[in-house]
Design a protein around this motif. Structure first.
Motif, PDB file in Angstrom:
ATOM      1  N   PHE B  13     -79.336  48.450  -5.514  1.00 41.25           N
ATOM      2  CA  PHE B  13     -78.101  47.661  -5.253  1.00 41.25           C
ATOM      3  C   PHE B  13     -78.228  46.331  -4.345  1.00 41.25           C
ATOM      4  O   PHE B  13     -79.647  46.614  -3.253  1.00 41.25           O
ATOM      5  CB  PHE B  13     -77.370  48.431  -3.708  1.00 41.25           C
ATOM      6  CG  PHE B  13     -76.947  49.966  -4.433  1.00 41.25           C
ATOM      7  CD1 PHE B  13     -75.712  49.619  -5.583  1.00 41.25           C
ATOM      8  CD2 PHE B  13     -77.451  50.954  -5.258  1.00 41.25           C
ATOM      9  CE1 PHE B  13     -74.949  50.597  -6.676  1.00 41.25           C
ATOM     10  CE2 PHE B  13     -76.464  52.599  -5.326  1.00 41.25           C
ATOM     11  CZ  PHE B  13     -75.420  51.794  -5.896  1.00 41.25           C
ATOM     12  N   ALA B  20     -81.854  52.074  -5.526  1.00 38.28           N
ATOM     13  CA  ALA B  20     -81.530  54.110  -5.372  1.00 38.28           C
ATOM     14  C   ALA B  20     -81.747  55.069  -6.661  1.00 38.28           C
ATOM     15  O   ALA B  20     -81.318  56.375  -6.209  1.00 38.28           O
ATOM     16  CB  ALA B  20     -79.798  53.489  -5.159  1.00 38.28           C
ATOM     17  N   THR B  39     -81.898  65.781  -1.914  1.00 36.21           N
ATOM     18  CA  THR B  39     -81.109  66.117  -0.413  1.00 36.21           C
ATOM     19  C   THR B  39     -80.109  64.553  -0.663  1.00 36.21           C
ATOM     20  O   THR B  39     -79.512  64.015  -1.690  1.00 36.21           O
ATOM     21  CB  THR B  39     -81.639  65.873  -0.312  1.00 36.21           C
ATOM     22  OG1 THR B  39     -82.660  64.989  -0.146  1.00 36.21           O
ATOM     23  CG2 THR B  39     -83.281  67.287   0.290  1.00 36.21           C
ATOM     24  N   SER B  40     -78.814  64.863  -0.269  1.00 37.84           N
ATOM     25  CA  SER B  40     -77.886  63.118   0.597  1.00 37.84           C
ATOM     26  C   SER B  40     -78.747  62.486  -0.235  1.00 37.84           C
ATOM     27  O   SER B  40     -80.436  62.313   1.038  1.00 37.84           O
ATOM     28  CB  SER B  40     -77.268  63.928   0.892  1.00 37.84           C
ATOM     29  OG  SER B  40     -76.338  62.958   1.849  1.00 37.84           O
ATOM     30  N   GLY B  41     -78.309  60.818  -0.591  1.00 41.84           N
ATOM     31  CA  GLY B  41     -78.824  60.083  -0.707  1.00 41.84           C
ATOM     32  C   GLY B  41     -80.297  59.863  -1.979  1.00 41.84           C
ATOM     33  O   GLY B  41     -80.601  59.217  -1.669  1.00 41.84           O
ATOM     34  N   SER B  42     -80.455  61.270  -2.825  1.00 43.21           N
ATOM     35  CA  SER B  42     -81.401  60.737  -2.982  1.00 43.21           C
ATOM     36  C   SER B  42     -81.131  60.043  -4.757  1.00 43.21           C
ATOM     37  O   SER B  42     -82.345  60.209  -5.018  1.00 43.21           O
ATOM     38  CB  SER B  42     -81.901  62.136  -3.560  1.00 43.21           C
ATOM     39  OG  SER B  42     -81.038  62.755  -4.575  1.00 43.21           O
ATOM     40  N   GLY B  43     -79.507  59.648  -4.771  1.00 47.08           N
ATOM     41  CA  GLY B  43     -80.168  58.417  -5.817  1.00 47.08           C
ATOM     42  C   GLY B  43     -79.049  59.474  -7.511  1.00 47.08           C
ATOM     43  O   GLY B  43     -79.070  59.310  -8.193  1.00 47.08           O
ATOM     44  N   LYS B  44     -78.711  61.330  -7.028  1.00 43.56           N
ATOM     45  CA  LYS B  44     -77.976  62.027  -7.954  1.00 43.56           C
ATOM     46  C   LYS B  44     -76.602  61.111  -8.433  1.00 43.56           C
ATOM     47  O   LYS B  44     -76.733  61.331  -9.559  1.00 43.56           O
ATOM     48  CB  LYS B  44     -77.610  63.355  -7.236  1.00 43.56           C
ATOM     49  CG  LYS B  44     -79.154  63.846  -6.686  1.00 43.56           C
ATOM     50  CD  LYS B  44     -78.412  65.287  -5.834  1.00 43.56           C
ATOM     51  CE  LYS B  44     -77.125  65.114  -4.771  1.00 43.56           C
ATOM     52  NZ  LYS B  44     -78.021  64.738  -3.606  1.00 43.56           N
ATOM     53  N   THR B  45     -76.119  60.404  -7.358  1.00 40.89           N
ATOM     54  CA  THR B  45     -74.333  60.054  -8.115  1.00 40.89           C
ATOM     55  C   THR B  45     -74.445  59.276  -8.811  1.00 40.89           C
ATOM     56  O   THR B  45     -74.215  58.822 -10.008  1.00 40.89           O
ATOM     57  CB  THR B  45     -73.191  60.017  -6.372  1.00 40.89           C
ATOM     58  OG1 THR B  45     -73.090  61.224  -5.894  1.00 40.89           O
ATOM     59  CG2 THR B  45     -72.567  59.223  -7.223  1.00 40.89           C
ATOM     60  N   THR B  46     -75.757  58.550  -7.727  1.00 40.06           N
ATOM     61  CA  THR B  46     -75.741  56.874  -8.453  1.00 40.06           C
ATOM     62  C   THR B  46     -76.591  57.725  -9.833  1.00 40.06           C
ATOM     63  O   THR B  46     -75.229  56.425 -10.879  1.00 40.06           O
ATOM     64  CB  THR B  46     -77.046  56.291  -8.258  1.00 40.06           C
ATOM     65  OG1 THR B  46     -76.041  55.503  -6.736  1.00 40.06           O
ATOM     66  CG2 THR B  46     -77.156  54.668  -8.372  1.00 40.06           C
TER      67      THR B  46
HETATM   68  N1  LIG Z   1     -72.715  51.434  -3.902  1.00 36.21           N
HETATM   69  C1  LIG Z   1     -73.535  51.301  -3.455  1.00 36.21           C
HETATM   70  N2  LIG Z   1     -73.397  50.280  -2.925  1.00 36.21           N
HETATM   71  C2  LIG Z   1     -75.095  50.050  -2.617  1.00 36.21           C
HETATM   72  N3  LIG Z   1     -75.546  51.484  -2.399  1.00 36.21           N
HETATM   73  C3  LIG Z   1     -74.906  52.129  -2.481  1.00 36.21           C
HETATM   74  C4  LIG Z   1     -74.057  52.594  -3.243  1.00 36.21           C
HETATM   75  N4  LIG Z   1     -74.263  53.671  -3.972  1.00 36.21           N
HETATM   76  C5  LIG Z   1     -75.013  54.292  -3.689  1.00 36.21           C
HETATM   77  N5  LIG Z   1     -75.701  54.140  -2.504  1.00 36.21           N
HETATM   78  C6  LIG Z   1     -77.242  53.947  -2.210  1.00 36.21           C
HETATM   79  O1  LIG Z   1     -78.048  54.796  -2.585  1.00 36.21           O
HETATM   80  C7  LIG Z   1     -78.671  55.409  -2.363  1.00 36.21           C
HETATM   81  C8  LIG Z   1     -78.112  56.413  -3.128  1.00 36.21           C
HETATM   82  O2  LIG Z   1     -77.215  57.641  -3.512  1.00 36.21           O
HETATM   83  P1  LIG Z   1     -76.689  58.140  -4.249  1.00 36.21           P
HETATM   84  O3  LIG Z   1     -76.614  58.406  -5.592  1.00 36.21           O
HETATM   85  O4  LIG Z   1     -75.032  58.105  -3.737  1.00 36.21           O
HETATM   86  O5  LIG Z   1     -77.311  60.127  -3.401  1.00 36.21           O
HETATM   87  P2  LIG Z   1     -76.826  61.128  -3.206  1.00 36.21           P
HETATM   88  O6  LIG Z   1     -75.440  61.380  -4.326  1.00 36.21           O
HETATM   89  O7  LIG Z   1     -77.692  61.388  -4.057  1.00 36.21           O
HETATM   90  O8  LIG Z   1     -76.381  61.700  -2.472  1.00 36.21           O
HETATM   91  C9  LIG Z   1     -78.174  55.766  -0.915  1.00 36.21           C
HETATM   92  O9  LIG Z   1     -78.812  55.202  -0.265  1.00 36.21           O
HETATM   93  C10 LIG Z   1     -76.730  55.320  -0.731  1.00 36.21           C
HETATM   94  O10 LIG Z   1     -76.302  54.857   0.635  1.00 36.21           O
END
Ligand SMILES: Nc1ncnc2c1ncn2[C@@H]1O[C@H](COP(=O)(O)OP(=O)(O)O)[C@@H](O)[C@H]1O
Ligand SMILES: [Mg+2]
Lengths: 219, 322
Positions: B13, B20, B39-46
């Motif tokens: 990002f 991410a 854990t939270s912020g590990s990139g799962k959703t991304t």
């Molecule tokens: N749209 C975005 N813009 C900038 N940073 C992002 C965005 N989406 C996620 N991030 C960053 O990418 C990292 C992974 O996020 P995310 O995939 O949501 O983690 P998880 O789902 O594992 O909690 C985090 O550090 C988050 O702050």
């Protein structure tokens, strides 16, 4: 009451009959609110997209709203004369503060996850706008239109001072001729029109709010 | 039938100091439930959102059945992939029925045609259509709303289901029930499911396979048993709670604790090979027998005793720490 009940005062086609004045009043209101919406919509969209423009925009609209309507319209006479334009311009500008506020609030209140799911399910941008954003925003926008319309109906009462017919004619004419019953008829009709329009728009709002709470206007 | 392959996938990002998602490669075989655990912020959703192109990789590729997603029209791609999120995101102005038939309706299918399918889906997720069809989302509990969300995701009969902490905001009892029902449905549906969670127990309960992410990197991918029995490093071991005897008993199969002495014919009771150590232990205690026969496909493959179970757990723990 006598004035209202006399059928001669309701004759169609007679320029100063109650019927004609009612139509004229509704027309000036509808034109002002519709132009008001046409102006407020793009401004609100700009304010949603560029949040920094919201405060200056709403401040200017708020200042305009505080100008006394009689003076505002009088000031326009040198430019637009005794025409409907002189009445409509201030009415359009007065409506801006409540319309912009409500359109912005309506769009901002939309749950971003609902929009995300829309895209995730394969909606095109147009489908998201027409099938998700608009139906969700409409009830709140209509709440703003309600407030704007009722305000406009009230202010449009002074239109006859600028040569533009409205129900206010009955009031001014009644004053000039010390005809109290005519003044009362004007007051009652303007109030009734405002109340009925408000109820009708509330009905529209209810209809559009299916499944959700009916929200009040962001005034 | 659809497999998902991540090939050297990186997502950066703008403005972030680390990616991410960082060069992640692994494959989710067709018809499996793969858990993305971290854990939270590990990139799962991304990582998940790159499958249906809500975000595209900065580099690397996501392939579905070998075809890179970036070569497919995102609108068409998304209509063939179910998406379920924690926030549910039901359309508040539409009834349950209209929410479920959303994907068919945006492709122009008339309501009458999708009606039987919508009713079947509502029944599948445990909501009697007669009672729930005409309700609005505001008239549903959290669990019911998520059931509708699941039915909606299944409406176009997608081969792939993406689920991002779908049960994350439900109470523990409802969550457990939904997990069991998802497993029940999967036996009929055979979807390829990518399921994000930060809950180890959820990952162990649902996953055919678990991919562990940390700071955007793939740390380990394997079956629940592999992750518990042979964690790749200290992080995975700690995350999985692989040291916890309770967790081992709950999730490891009895086949890891067979007695070296082979089948003892006189053991009266038998258990199947997929029985957990915990169940085996309870059965041993209840039966008051010294040993139980372990059977696979009706054939005895060995037996377990209290001693063999306790030895296996001890061996396992020292193996992990070694
Ligand atoms: N749209 C975005 N813009 C900038 N940073 C992002 C965005 N989406 C996620 N991030 C960053 O990418 C990292 C992974 O996020 P995310 O995939 O949501 O983690 P998880 O789902 O594992 O909690 C985090 O550090 C988050 O702050
Ligand atoms: Mg997440």
């Amino acid at each position: 009451m006598q004035y209202l009940l006399d059928t001669r005062h309701w004759i169609l086609g007679e320029p100063t009959s109650i019927t004609s004045l009612l139509v004229a009043h509704l027309r000036i209101t509808a034109i002002s609110v519709l132009i008001g919406l046409a102006v407020a919509f793009p401004l609100a969209l700009v304010a949603v997209r560029h949040t920094r423009t919201y405060l200056p925009l709403i401040t200017v609209a708020g200042i305009l709203y505080t100008l006394p309507s009689l003076a505002f319209m009088a000031l326009l006479i040198p430019f637009t004369g005794l025409t409907a334009t002189t009445v409509v311009i201030p009415l359009v500008l007065y409506a801006q503060v409540v319309l912009i506020r409500n359109i912005v609030a309506a769009i901002q209140a939309i749950d971003p996850w609902v929009v995300e799911v829309g895209y995730a399910m394969g909606m095109t941008t147009r489908q998201v706008q027409w099938r998700v954003v608009l139906p969700l925003a409409l009830p709140v926008i209509v709440a703003g239109v309600r407030v704007a319309t009722v305000t406009t109906i009230g202010i449009a009462t002074i239109a006859p001072l600028f040569g533009v017919p409205s129900l206010g004619y009955l009031i001014f004419q009644g004053f000039n001729t010390s005809y109290a019953d005519q003044v009362m008829a004007g007051v009652i009709l303007v109030s009734a029109l405002a109340i009925l329009t408000d109820l009708a728009l509330l009905g529209v709002q209810r209809l559009l709010s299916r499944g959700r709470r009916v929200s009040p206007a962001t005034a | 039938m659809a497999s998902i392959t991540f090939s050297q996938v990186t997502k950066r990002f703008p403005g972030a100091d680390r990616p991410a998602v960082d060069t992640v490669s692994f494959t989710v075989p067709a018809d499996e439930i793969c858990m993305l655990l971290g854990t939270s912020g590990s990139g799962k959703t991304t990582l998940l959102r790159m499958v249906n192109r809500l975000g595209d990789p900065t580099s690397g590729q996501v392939l579905i059945d070998g075809v890179p997603t970036t070569e497919q029209d995102p609108i068409h791609l998304r209509r063939g992939i179910g998406y379920v999120i924690q926030q549910v995101g039901l359309f508040p102005h539409l009834t349950v029925e209209d929410n479920v038939r959303l994907v068919p309706s945006i492709t122009g299918e008339p309501a009458a045609k999708s009606r039987p399918r919508v009713e079947a889906l509502l029944r599948l997720v445990g909501l009697p259509p007669a009672e729930y069809r005409r309700r609005y989302p505001s008239q549903l509990s959290g669990g019911q709303a998520q059931r509708v969300g699941l039915a909606r995701a299944l409406a176009a009969d997608p081969a792939i289901l993406l689920m991002d902490e779908p049960f994350g905001s439900l109470d523990a009892i409802t969550r457990g029930r939904m997990q069991q029902e998802l497993l029940r449905m999967q036996q009929e549906l055979h979807k390829t499911i990518l399921f994000v969670t930060h809950d180890v127990d959820e990952a162990l309960t649902l996953g055919d396979r678990i991919a562990v992410l940390a700071e955007g990197r793939l740390v380990q991918v394997g079956t629940p048993v592999e992750l518990l029995a042979t964690p790749a490093n200290a992080f995975v071991r700690r995350l999985m709670g692989a040291d916890s005897i309770v967790r081992q008993f709950e999730y490891l199969p009895v086949t890891l604790a067979l007695d070296a002495a082979g089948v003892r014919p006189h053991a009266a009771e038998s258990i199947t090979a997929d029985t957990t150590l915990l169940e085996a232990l309870l059965r041993l205690i209840q039966s008051e027998q010294p040993a139980l026969v372990v059977e696979e496909a009706g054939r005895p493959i060995g037996h377990v005793t209290l001693g063999s179970i306790s030895r296996s757990v001890r061996r396992h723990r020292s193996g992990v720490q070694a």
